[in-house]
Design an enzyme around this catalytic site. Structure first.
Site, PDB file in Angstrom:
ATOM      1  N   HIS A 100       0.815  -1.214   0.000  1.00  0.00           N
ATOM      2  CA  HIS A 100       0.000   0.000   0.000  1.00  0.00           C
ATOM      3  C   HIS A 100       0.852   1.270   0.000  1.00  0.00           C
ATOM      4  O   HIS A 100       0.344   2.349  -0.282  1.00  0.00           O
ATOM      5  CB  HIS A 100      -0.990  -0.008   1.174  1.00  0.00           C
ATOM      6  N   ASP A 130       0.213  -7.610   1.429  1.00  0.00           N
ATOM      7  CA  ASP A 130       0.624  -6.211   1.615  1.00  0.00           C
ATOM      8  C   ASP A 130       2.144  -6.090   1.628  1.00  0.00           C
ATOM      9  O   ASP A 130       2.719  -5.377   2.457  1.00  0.00           O
ATOM     10  CB  ASP A 130       0.032  -5.608   2.881  1.00  0.00           C
ATOM     11  N   SER A 209       4.675   2.330   7.937  1.00  0.00           N
ATOM     12  CA  SER A 209       4.353   1.212   7.045  1.00  0.00           C
ATOM     13  C   SER A 209       5.563   0.784   6.225  1.00  0.00           C
ATOM     14  O   SER A 209       6.203   1.607   5.559  1.00  0.00           O
ATOM     15  CB  SER A 209       3.219   1.601   6.098  1.00  0.00           C
TER      16      SER A 209
END
Length: 364
Positions: A100, A130, A209
């Site tokens: 993402h 992911d 992230s």
């Protein structure tokens, strides 16, 4: 009466003298010294500092951009899109991050710990986990290239972990915590469920992230991927993709650009299986068995159409000792394993239960 009055006056004079001396700067006894620090706490601090110093240079900051087209001049350009974290994977400049982070990006820049900013291109993506891999372009890489050691062994709830990343753009931030839970599932993009995640209370915020989650020895145990937060900031509930998944997915992304999980060599129908489950049948109906395959030799019988209705054959109700109720359960269990691994498949057919061994094959 006079004696008691004289005594009262004497007491007042003594009190006045005390406060007069206090505010006139008369010396006071020094404060008691702080107790000595715990030797165990100092050791833990030294270990945390050592882990951060060792791992810091392997962590990178990632900024992405998207291609734009001016509607009047038709000229193309690049506009800032977002930011995240990542870490160096190998000596050739591959960088692991979250899918993402680079989703919808047409370009990416990787900033190294030494301050250099280098262009990078997307090598492969695995949205179902992911995970994504970039590769730094050019030859301006540090030598030797710092990389985190890959952790081995099962994690335990309560184990100490450290997260390094760039929350809110604050580069190379360290947070610490513990493993709060294991095997968590989260909804991902396009309705996918990301399974088997690590839950941690190490503070993770937007920008973390793709950064590494490390154990107390500095070994990679996960990739920080998401938070649960009504406010959008850390609420002490963060999630990371476990290193076992990373070690399985990333090499395939580097080699082929995509991740394909292994298969049992059997055919399934997602729509029909969902309909069967809604009718109350638990398990996965086999719809196709290739001729001459290992599954055919094991006697697995597929469902078939007869007299206008579906005649069920073998139904998979377990794999490797783990019960499966739906096709999604089955695929998730297979995805945890590697090509060439032998698994025990539990089947039911008309009330009879049996087990067969099948070797996982490379997916297509």
């Amino acid at each position: 009466m006079r004696a008691s009055l004289a005594g009262a006056i004497l007491v007042l004079m003594l009190i006045a003298a005390f406060f007069a001396g206090r505010f006139a700067g008369s010396p006071e006894p020094p404060p008691a010294p702080l107790p000595p620090a715990s030797a165990a706490l100092e050791t833990a601090e030294q270990r945390t500092i050592a882990v951060f110093k060792s791992a810091r240079d392997s962590v990178v900051a990632i900024t992405t951009s998207a291609r734009t087209v001016d509607p009047f001049t038709r000229r193309t350009g690049e506009a800032p899109l977002g930011s995240g974290s990542g870490f160096l994977w190998d000596a050739t400049g591959h960088v692991v991050t979250n899918d993402h982070v680079i989703q919808r990006a047409s370009g990416a820049t990787v900033q190294l710990a030494d301050g250099r900013s280098l262009a990078a291109r997307v090598v492969g993506r695995a949205p179902g986990h992911d995970l994504a891999v970039l590769r730094i372009e050019g030859r301006a890489l540090p030598a030797p290239l710092p990389r985190p050691e890959i952790g081995e062994g099962a994690l335990e709830v309560g184990q100490s972990v450290l997260a390094i990343g760039n929350p809110f753009g604050l580069d190379w931030t360290l947070t610490t915590g513990i493993v709060s839970a294991l095997e968590r599932d989260l909804p991902g993009e396009a309705g996918r469920t990301i399974r088997g995640l690590i839950q941690t209370d190490a503070a993770i915020n937007p920008g973390n992230s793709g950064g590494p989650l490390l154990d107390a020895r500095g070994r990679l145990v996960g990739v920080n991927t998401a938070i649960f937060s009504p406010s959008g900031a850390s609420a002490g509930i963060g999630f990371a993709v476990p290193v076992s998944t990373v070690a399985r997915v990333v090499p395939q992304l580097i080699e082929t650009g995509r991740y394909t999980p292994p298969t049992l060599g059997l055919g399934f129908d997602a729509r029909l299986n969902a309909a069967v489950n809604r009718q109350g049948l638990s398990g996965v109906v086999v719809f196709e068995v290739a001729r001459g395959s290992e599954a055919a030799r094991a006697g697995i019988e597929p469902a078939r159409l007869g007299r206008g209705r579906l005649l069920p054959g073998d139904v998979i109700v377990g794999i490797g000792g783990t019960p499966v109720s739906t096709l999604e359960d089955l695929l998730a269990e297979i995805d945890r394993r590697r090509v060439g691994e032998t698994v025990v498949v539990t089947l039911e057919n008309d009330g009879d239960r049996r087990e067969v061994e099948l070797t996982l094959q490379a997916g297509r």
